[in-house]
Design a protein around this motif. Sequence first.
Motif, short mmCIF file in Angstrom:
data_model
loop_
_atom_site.label_atom_id
_atom_site.label_comp_id
_atom_site.label_asym_id
_atom_site.label_seq_id
_atom_site.Cartn_x
_atom_site.Cartn_y
_atom_site.Cartn_z
N UNK A 190 0.90 -1.37 -0.14
CA UNK A 190 0.08 -0.01 0.09
C UNK A 190 0.84 1.41 -0.04
N UNK B 261 -0.58 -6.23 2.64
CA UNK B 261 -0.89 -5.87 4.04
C UNK B 261 -0.07 -5.02 4.69
N UNK C 128 0.86 -4.18 8.54
CA UNK C 128 -0.53 -3.51 9.00
C UNK C 128 -1.36 -4.63 9.76
N UNK C 129 -0.74 -5.59 10.02
CA UNK C 129 -1.39 -6.79 10.66
C UNK C 129 -0.97 -6.64 12.11
N UNK D 274 -1.28 -5.56 16.04
CA UNK D 274 -2.52 -5.24 16.77
C UNK D 274 -2.70 -3.70 16.81
N UNK D 275 -1.60 -3.09 17.11
CA UNK D 275 -1.60 -1.63 17.37
C UNK D 275 -1.87 -0.65 16.13
N UNK D 276 -2.06 -1.52 14.98
CA UNK D 276 -2.48 -0.77 13.70
C UNK D 276 -3.49 -1.53 13.33
N UNK D 277 -4.45 -2.05 14.14
CA UNK D 277 -5.97 -2.59 14.00
C UNK D 277 -6.94 -2.10 14.84
N UNK D 278 -8.17 -2.11 14.42
CA UNK D 278 -8.73 -2.61 13.18
C UNK D 278 -8.16 -1.83 11.95
N UNK D 279 -8.51 -2.29 10.76
CA UNK D 279 -7.81 -1.14 9.56
C UNK D 279 -8.98 -0.21 9.27
N UNK D 280 -8.25 1.11 9.37
CA UNK D 280 -8.80 2.07 8.93
C UNK D 280 -7.88 3.00 8.05
N UNK E 6 -3.42 5.67 11.57
CA UNK E 6 -2.87 4.72 12.56
C UNK E 6 -1.52 4.94 13.00
N UNK F 4 3.94 -0.37 18.05
CA UNK F 4 5.13 -0.83 18.37
C UNK F 4 5.61 -2.06 17.83
N UNK F 5 6.84 -2.33 17.36
CA UNK F 5 7.23 -3.53 16.71
C UNK F 5 6.37 -3.42 15.32
#
Lengths: 465, 465
Positions: free
Chosen positions: A9, A46, A385-386, A388-394, A399, A406-407
């Motif tokens: 992306x 992703x 982007x998988x 957890x800190x970048x989820x849910x996808x928006x 984000x 982190x990480x």
Amino acid sequence: MNFTIQKALIAVADRYITTDVQVINGKIAAISPNLDVIGMVVDGQNKLLLPGFVNAHTHSSEMWQRGIMSMLPLELWLAELYDFAPLDTEKVYLSALGTAVETLLSGGTSVVDHLVLIPGQELETIATAVRAYREVGIRAFIAPLIQDQSLTAGIPSGESKINHEPYFRSTLQTLEIIEAAVQEFHRPEEGVNILVAPTGIQLCSDALFTGCIELSDRYHLCRHSHLLETKAQKKLAQEKYGCTAVEHLHRLGYLSHLTSLAHCVWLTDADIAILAETQSTVVHNPLSNLRLGSGIAPILKYRQAGVNVSFGCDGASSNDSQDLLEAIKIGSILHNITDTDYQHWITPQESVIMASLGGAKGLNIGDQLGSLTMGKQADLVLYDLNNLSLLPRTDPIGLLVLGRPSNVVDSAWVNGKQVIANGNFTTINLDQLRQELFDRSEWETSRKSPTVAQIESSYRTVMGL
Amino acid sequence: MNFTIQKALIAVADRYITTDVQVINGKIAAISPNLDVIGMVVDGQNKLLLPGFVNAHTHSSEMWQRGIMSMLPLELWLAELYDFAPLDTEKVYLSALGTAVETLLSGGTSVVDHLVLIPGQELETIATAVRAYREVGIRAFIAPLIQDQSLTAGIPSGESKINHEPYFRSTLQTLEIIEAAVQEFHRPEEGVNILVAPTGIQLCSDALFTGCIELSDRYHLCRHSHLLETKAQKKLAQEKYGCTAVEHLHRLGYLSHLTSLAHCVWLTDADIAILAETQSTVVHNPLSNLRLGSGIAPILKYRQAGVNVSFGCDGASSNDSQDLLEAIKIGSILHNITDTDYQHWITPQESVIMASLGGAKGLNIGDQLGSLTMGKQADLVLYDLNNLSLLPRTDPIGLLVLGRPSNVVDSAWVNGKQVIANGNFTTINLDQLRQELFDRSEWETSRKSPTVAQIESSYRTVMGL
């Protein structure tokens, strides 16, 4: 090394597209869907691809005192810092590694290290930092921190006339050291740069600034300095020059498109106009400015005046991390409380441009770095982007900038060379670094700085406390 | 379950000691070096043991819109939030899990969820959050968000008289829902609590506040509310009551030692004295206050007046993370720019007490939670001091609070039950949670809120923009 990132992306205007990116001989050769594979294949699915950010101001060796420094304003904090800074080159090496690692893990591919020099071992200090940055593989802008006045000269004296100890090294000797460093280490094409970097008007003579300008002109070097970090420095400039620090530096000729200035908290509107006119860059270090109580730099005003702005972590004793995403987040949202008109607020997309292209412009390489543009150097970061800190996808950039990732760095390349792959460094052994940092330190409780004890009461008097 | 932590670092006055800690039947039974092993052995070497923090204000379901919300002040931001908040109970479940997970991974063992209720499914929403929090094992304080006036009533009208749509549910029906929730779910001894929680003076009638006071008295419930988050709310209070919001709530009898109030940005000195007198608690949400441009809550003044202060992340659409360590860091250093006298600044040690004991006091359980004290509930967190972000070794609490720790929670217990072991959740499957968050969302670009378009121009007029 050549490679092709597939199906990543990327941000284009106000939307995202999925695309391939080819890198050939360290440069971005093509950006388009369904490209032929050249070199290694990198799975971008992703993942978000951005240009690398610039950690545009730090002091790597401060890492040794992070977490322990008292809650003090800059002038007293510096006294404590220097009381407990017995450095050796091994420590310089490890903290430069640590600074590079934390910068890369938070999206930075370049670092400007306003490097504290060990007295009497100045060139060795610089050589050590160069070695560390070459090993990690980060693009390094080493700005040896120089001054020619002693620490107490940096505090306004108010009514009283104070004689300060002379600085232990002459202005000329200092300039000779910088010139030797340039000759030995300045290799822009290899990702190692030397900058001229007087610490600031508070501890430097006009002769030092002028000597630095001369070196900058002769060797085509970028210029760096602290500028008006605290209210005390604003007072001091009036005492020293009878004008603002910006007016004085402008008269000396220090301000230019080659010049990046850390902090810039206490500027007048006329000062801001001078920065715009001279095409100087402001390096915003929001966390350090909060921790030391320096104030909020008027970043929205800089942007409105057309001044280029980038982000720095500042040294880890005044922050106390080297997480560039944290500096970008706080350095973006902090300003919403300074202007009720939300139409002036910085968007996450703008923050990313400031951190990447803004950083590159501040180092006079905006034409070579800082955006996903064909022909530019491949200083790239791929975010997972998988996580957890970048989820849910928006909105991926929202984000990344406004969240607390982190990480999230999956891969990072500097000049086309892969430094992080699948979240791991390809260049150095992180466990070993951790172990060495652990072994060379110990848990400490509160310390007492003798110099703070000595200067505190006069500081409080001058500052009206 | 009983266990013994061996050789952990704990903070005692101004230093650290290495000690063992015994936990029996969910309570701290002994703290001393070289204790007999009771139950499971936990290796505390090179780890810091602290009481769990309280995430003292959030809205879990906002997680679905984090990263995407426009840069807007609260009143317009709320309009956008509600335009795009088509919730279902499955989403409520997942975002409650996510909120609990991020809170626990950043040192929080309790969460106050000012829970947005799905219209017509109010009790199902609460049941869903209860189920999620029980599964993760976090101590939950569910504060169902209620109001009895429609959104536009929350914006000051200035000169003009505006008639607002009536709210879709009556005050009485709303209070009946809360009473039913209390009877069905309020089980403090099992770690699940229901609070009365009118959203704030901006959208609630006196009858709703009074009804909540009555429920609080009858069932011994804590009280929660937003308070004076924005300048617009300060204006609105004057329009509605002819006095400050604090004066009005005090007259109604809402303020007490059971009451915690989120934000508290726009209070007068007289208001602060009322909070102190009534033993109310301020929940500081620094990141949300910056992101929405609400202002800086006068936290140093609260502390000087003797008002209890705790920290919250606020909902993830206004932050946009649930990292409590980030909220603690920024909520501590932010205030250094509000008071030049550094002797008033918050130290990391004080921040930890605010986040733990301050949080517990705000929920009226300071006698049962919030410190490493024999007889208190074992809500404990063990931090791995070998993590790169906490190296080199200096002051462990300084590193934790002022640094940017990530993945540092080795173990966490709630009520003596282990929820995290070796950095992994023992209670839920994090990969599955990640996958479900991923599957139920998609990457989005900028959206247009119809309600913002509708109300923006009148907002700008009233606010003088």
